[in-house]
Structure formats: C-alpha cells, structure tokens
Design an enzyme around this catalytic site. Sequence first.
Site, PDB file in Angstrom:
ATOM      1  N   THR A  48      -8.199  -1.934   9.301  1.00 35.02           N
ATOM      2  CA  THR A  48      -8.329  -1.461   7.920  1.00 35.02           C
ATOM      3  C   THR A  48      -9.507  -0.509   7.773  1.00 35.02           C
ATOM      4  O   THR A  48      -9.427   0.487   7.054  1.00 35.02           O
ATOM      5  CB  THR A  48      -8.462  -2.646   6.943  1.00 35.02           C
ATOM      6  OG1 THR A  48      -7.341  -3.517   7.118  1.00 35.02           O
ATOM      7  CG2 THR A  48      -8.518  -2.185   5.498  1.00 35.02           C
ATOM      8  N   CYS A  49     -10.580  -0.777   8.478  1.00 29.26           N
ATOM      9  CA  CYS A  49     -11.764   0.086   8.413  1.00 29.26           C
ATOM     10  C   CYS A  49     -11.446   1.487   8.928  1.00 29.26           C
ATOM     11  O   CYS A  49     -11.850   2.487   8.331  1.00 29.26           O
ATOM     12  CB  CYS A  49     -12.911  -0.516   9.227  1.00 29.26           C
ATOM     13  SG  CYS A  49     -13.379  -2.178   8.700  1.00 29.26           S
ATOM     14  N   THR A  50     -10.723   1.559  10.026  1.00 28.02           N
ATOM     15  CA  THR A  50     -10.432   2.834  10.674  1.00 28.02           C
ATOM     16  C   THR A  50      -9.248   3.567  10.042  1.00 28.02           C
ATOM     17  O   THR A  50      -9.265   4.795   9.932  1.00 28.02           O
ATOM     18  CB  THR A  50     -10.168   2.608  12.177  1.00 28.02           C
ATOM     19  OG1 THR A  50     -11.326   1.995  12.743  1.00 28.02           O
ATOM     20  CG2 THR A  50      -9.889   3.907  12.902  1.00 28.02           C
TER      21      THR A  50
END
Length: 162
Positions: A48-50
Amino acid sequence: MTICPGNLLPEATLMAIGENGPEPVSLAEKTKDRKIVLFGLPGAYTSTCTATHLPSIIRNIDKFKTKGVDEVICVSVNDPFVVKAWAESTGAEDAGITMVSDPSSAFTKSLDLAFNKPEIGFFNRSKRYAMLVENNKILLFHLEKEVSICDITGAEKLLKEI
C-alpha cells in the site's frame, strides 16, 4: 502522546542519507517557521505504501506547494539506506519529497503510533498517518483505522482540507 490539532510535535532526530552517508535530521529545525506536510507509513517497499500512499503524494507535490507548504516529509520505520533506495526507485526523491528514516521507531513510539504484526515481520512499525504542521504545531491530523488502507491519509484528502 495523544495527537490532535493544536499539539506540538515532540522533539525528534530522524535519519537520511546525505553526501557522506547517514546523517541526523532534526524535525524541530525542519518545522521551525515553516509549514510542512508530514506523513508516516509502515515501511518502504510495502504494497500500500508503494502502490498507493507515496504515489498520491508524488502526483500532488506541486499542489501542496501552491497551498503554501514548504516541504513534504515522509517518515518510514526502516534504516536510512532502504529509505534512500526506495525514494530513488519510486521517483519520490526526484519529486522533491524529503524521505527520512525512523530506524529505532523512537519518533513513531513518541507519537504512540507504533504497531506490531509479527507474522509478517513488522515490529514497532508506524501506523499510516498524515498531518499538516506549522511552526511545529499540528494543524491537521489524519490516521487510518487500518494500516493497509490509504483513504484519509493520501494527498487528495489532505489537500481538500489545507
């Protein structure tokens, strides 16, 4: 610390890779007499961060600037070498996002935003948040209910409220 608008950020020294290797980054110096967006996430290269969170900030970095934001800072609980590589591979560095490391999770813990998920190797990682800070004072604060979701901490939501 319970975070809410009106609070001051705690003193913190984060890390970044400079010309001579790892170097300290004073959060107090970064926020003094400035308006910044500060966002934290569970970790570099995580899904989700990337795929969602960081790209939303990259896409909208110029819109933050037009709203008077001096600097956008990403905090990740990883070592500074990993954060630097992630910044380069995602284009965050080229976009002008300041990518910093909270390697011991000291800053994250001081905000009471650390979580553990041992089954996937996460210990003292950061919950997903975004805030607007002016002269070290928190003006806006968004915290996701689940770390795998990026609904209220992405750039678009924050920009609507700045």
